[in-house]
Design a protein around this motif. Structure first.
Motif, PDB file in Angstrom:
ATOM      1  N   GLU A  21      -2.407  -8.536   3.435  1.00 29.09           N
ATOM      2  CA  GLU A  21      -2.498  -8.245   4.869  1.00 29.09           C
ATOM      3  C   GLU A  21      -1.274  -8.714   5.645  1.00 29.09           C
ATOM      4  OE1 GLU A  21      -4.863  -6.509   6.541  1.00 29.09           O
ATOM      5  OE2 GLU A  21      -5.633  -6.042   4.537  1.00 29.09           O
ATOM      6  N   SER A  22      -0.708  -9.836   5.237  1.00 25.43           N
ATOM      7  CA  SER A  22       0.375 -10.446   5.999  1.00 25.43           C
ATOM      8  C   SER A  22       1.417 -11.046   5.061  1.00 25.43           C
ATOM      9  CB  SER A  22      -0.220 -11.539   6.890  1.00 25.43           C
ATOM     10  OG  SER A  22       0.787 -12.355   7.431  1.00 25.43           O
ATOM     11  N   LEU A  23       2.629 -11.161   5.552  1.00 32.49           N
ATOM     12  CA  LEU A  23       3.667 -11.861   4.789  1.00 32.49           C
ATOM     13  C   LEU A  23       3.264 -13.315   4.547  1.00 32.49           C
ATOM     14  CD1 LEU A  23       6.963 -10.579   6.429  1.00 32.49           C
ATOM     15  CD2 LEU A  23       6.275 -10.275   4.066  1.00 32.49           C
ATOM     16  N   ASP A  24       2.470 -13.870   5.453  1.00 29.62           N
ATOM     17  CA  ASP A  24       1.993 -15.243   5.296  1.00 29.62           C
ATOM     18  C   ASP A  24       1.130 -15.410   4.056  1.00 29.62           C
ATOM     19  OD1 ASP A  24       3.302 -15.953   7.626  1.00 29.62           O
ATOM     20  OD2 ASP A  24       1.530 -15.670   8.880  1.00 29.62           O
ATOM     21  N   GLY A  99       6.672   2.418   1.532  1.00 31.42           N
ATOM     22  CA  GLY A  99       5.459   1.659   1.829  1.00 31.42           C
ATOM     23  C   GLY A  99       5.766   0.202   2.125  1.00 31.42           C
ATOM     24  N   CYS A 100       6.646  -0.376   1.326  1.00 30.58           N
ATOM     25  CA  CYS A 100       7.028  -1.774   1.536  1.00 30.58           C
ATOM     26  C   CYS A 100       7.819  -1.942   2.827  1.00 30.58           C
ATOM     27  CB  CYS A 100       7.856  -2.281   0.355  1.00 30.58           C
ATOM     28  SG  CYS A 100       6.917  -2.540  -1.144  1.00 30.58           S
ATOM     29  N   GLU A 101       8.697  -1.016   3.135  1.00 35.05           N
ATOM     30  CA  GLU A 101       9.488  -1.110   4.354  1.00 35.05           C
ATOM     31  C   GLU A 101       8.605  -1.062   5.583  1.00 35.05           C
ATOM     32  OE1 GLU A 101      12.387   1.989   3.791  1.00 35.05           O
ATOM     33  OE2 GLU A 101      13.816   0.581   2.897  1.00 35.05           O
ATOM     34  N   ARG A 102       7.620  -0.161   5.587  1.00 33.00           N
ATOM     35  CA  ARG A 102       6.685  -0.117   6.731  1.00 33.00           C
ATOM     36  C   ARG A 102       5.967  -1.451   6.872  1.00 33.00           C
ATOM     37  NH1 ARG A 102       5.810   5.227   4.835  1.00 33.00           N
ATOM     38  NH2 ARG A 102       4.031   4.529   3.609  1.00 33.00           N
ATOM     39  N   TRP A 103       5.534  -2.004   5.747  1.00 32.98           N
ATOM     40  CA  TRP A 103       4.815  -3.268   5.744  1.00 32.98           C
ATOM     41  C   TRP A 103       5.715  -4.410   6.228  1.00 32.98           C
ATOM     42  CZ3 TRP A 103       5.146  -7.531   2.194  1.00 32.98           C
ATOM     43  CH2 TRP A 103       4.081  -8.414   2.263  1.00 32.98           C
ATOM     44  N   LEU A 104       6.942  -4.471   5.720  1.00 36.74           N
ATOM     45  CA  LEU A 104       7.863  -5.524   6.122  1.00 36.74           C
ATOM     46  C   LEU A 104       8.271  -5.396   7.594  1.00 36.74           C
ATOM     47  CD1 LEU A 104      10.155  -5.611   2.967  1.00 36.74           C
ATOM     48  CD2 LEU A 104       8.699  -7.478   3.777  1.00 36.74           C
ATOM     49  N   ASN A 105       8.456  -4.172   8.055  1.00 34.04           N
ATOM     50  CA  ASN A 105       8.881  -3.960   9.445  1.00 34.04           C
ATOM     51  C   ASN A 105       7.801  -4.341  10.454  1.00 34.04           C
ATOM     52  OD1 ASN A 105      11.455  -3.136   8.822  1.00 34.04           O
ATOM     53  ND2 ASN A 105      10.884  -0.985   8.685  1.00 34.04           N
ATOM     54  N   ARG A 106       6.551  -4.244  10.045  1.00 31.74           N
ATOM     55  CA  ARG A 106       5.486  -4.646  10.973  1.00 31.74           C
ATOM     56  C   ARG A 106       5.112  -6.101  10.792  1.00 31.74           C
ATOM     57  NH1 ARG A 106       0.370  -4.891   8.777  1.00 31.74           N
ATOM     58  NH2 ARG A 106       0.057  -3.805   6.824  1.00 31.74           N
ATOM     59  N   GLY A 107       5.877  -6.795   9.935  1.00 25.14           N
ATOM     60  CA  GLY A 107       5.637  -8.216   9.733  1.00 25.14           C
ATOM     61  C   GLY A 107       4.607  -8.524   8.687  1.00 25.14           C
ATOM     62  N   GLY A 108       4.263  -7.508   7.877  1.00 24.48           N
ATOM     63  CA  GLY A 108       3.293  -7.714   6.810  1.00 24.48           C
ATOM     64  C   GLY A 108       1.888  -7.633   7.263  1.00 24.48           C
TER      65      GLY A 108
END
Length: 108
Positions: A21-24, A99-108
């Motif tokens: 859900e999150s980079l955290d 998919g990863c870029e979208r996830w990383l750009n929104r902060g995970g």
């Protein structure tokens, strides 16, 4: 859900569903040797020194490509992934990369 929606979900949607859900949620180590489980790597290619840039990028490429959500949380470190992304992204399948870029750009 329409056929169009189903087809859209199939294009990179699989990676999005596998990302935490999150980079955290990425608690991978910042140093040491990681030994991947057999479902990710064949024997003999399972050990990766996280301090070595090439090894770490190989590890992250395998986990992002083949790993499950819990594999990503366990083996990938958020800070190191962001650091490695400019080099790592070029080696990934375009669907996985997007998919990863979208996830990383929104902060995970």
């Amino acid at each position: 859900m329409s056929l169009t929606d189903l087809l859209r979900r199939g294009q990179g949607g699989a990676i999005t569903r596998r990302l935490p859900e999150s980079l955290d949620d990425l608690h991978g180590p910042e140093q040491g040797v990681v030994v991947l489980p057999r479902h990710l790597c064949p024997p003999g290619l399972r050990e990766f020194d996280v301090a070595d840039d090439w090894h770490r990028r190989s590890l992250y490429g395998i986990v992002l490509t083949q790993g499950r959500r819990n594999d990503m949380a366990r083996f990938v470190n958020a800070r190191l992934l962001r650091q490695d992304w400019p080099v790592l992204c070029d080696s990934l399948d375009p669907k996985i990369r997007r998919g990863c870029e979208r996830w990383l750009n929104r902060g995970g």
